[in-house]
Write an enzyme that holds these catalytic residues in place. Structure first.
Site, short mmCIF file in Angstrom:
data_model
loop_
_atom_site.label_atom_id
_atom_site.label_comp_id
_atom_site.label_asym_id
_atom_site.label_seq_id
_atom_site.Cartn_x
_atom_site.Cartn_y
_atom_site.Cartn_z
N LYS A 12 74.84 43.81 52.86
CA LYS A 12 73.64 44.51 52.40
C LYS A 12 73.81 45.05 50.97
CE LYS A 12 72.08 45.83 56.97
NZ LYS A 12 71.78 46.93 57.89
N CYS A 13 75.00 44.94 50.40
CA CYS A 13 75.30 45.49 49.07
C CYS A 13 75.28 44.37 48.04
CB CYS A 13 76.68 46.16 49.12
SG CYS A 13 77.32 46.64 47.50
N GLY A 14 74.45 44.53 47.01
CA GLY A 14 74.36 43.53 45.95
C GLY A 14 75.67 43.31 45.22
N ARG A 17 77.82 41.24 47.48
CA ARG A 17 77.35 39.84 47.51
C ARG A 17 77.73 39.11 46.23
NH1 ARG A 17 72.68 42.40 49.51
NH2 ARG A 17 71.59 42.02 47.53
#
Length: 136
Positions: A12-14, A17
């Protein structure tokens, strides 16, 4: 092939990712540990932080966590107590943390992972926000 690279990842963390995508862009398939689903043990946390050679406070995440509710900004908490809090509330672990034979680090910003990889970027990489990494 993992090339002995592990990423403690939150999909969920850019930043997490982007870090994972940068590793894969270099042709490496790391071991991916979604630490919110499979939290590291207290001993594993302690070993990671020791390899990072940083205070426990440096890996604490404040945003979107019970940091304030637990009063973790208070200097009374010892490193051992902070490790206990992270073990009880894995969301307190900042991410992504990448472990390689070259070292362990919190990869914020995501391109910090490049110092840990065995080879340079094969070509420029575009992060989710459009920023290009790898152009001199």
């Amino acid at each position: 092939m993992t090339d002995d690279i592990t990423i403690y990842h939150n999909p969920k963390c850019g930043t997490s990712r982007n870090t994972l995508a940068l590793i894969r862009h270099c042709g490496i398939e790391p071991t991916v540990i979604e630490y919110l689903q499979t939290p590291p043990s207290r001993a594993e946390l302690q070993a990671l932080i020791a390899r990072m050679d940083c205070p426990v406070r440096e890996v604490l995440r404040q945003k979107g966590t019970p940091y304030d509710e637990l009063d973790l900004g208070n200097p009374r908490w010892t490193p051992d107590e902070l490790l206990d809090f992270i073990a009880q509330h894995p969301i307190l672990l900042n991410r992504p943390i990448v472990a390689t034979p070259q070292g362990v680090r919190l990869c914020r910003p995501s391109e910090a992972v490049l110092a840990l990889l065995p080879q340079p970027l094969p070509s420029p990489f575009t992060k989710e926000d459009g920023e290009v990494v790898g152009i001199s």
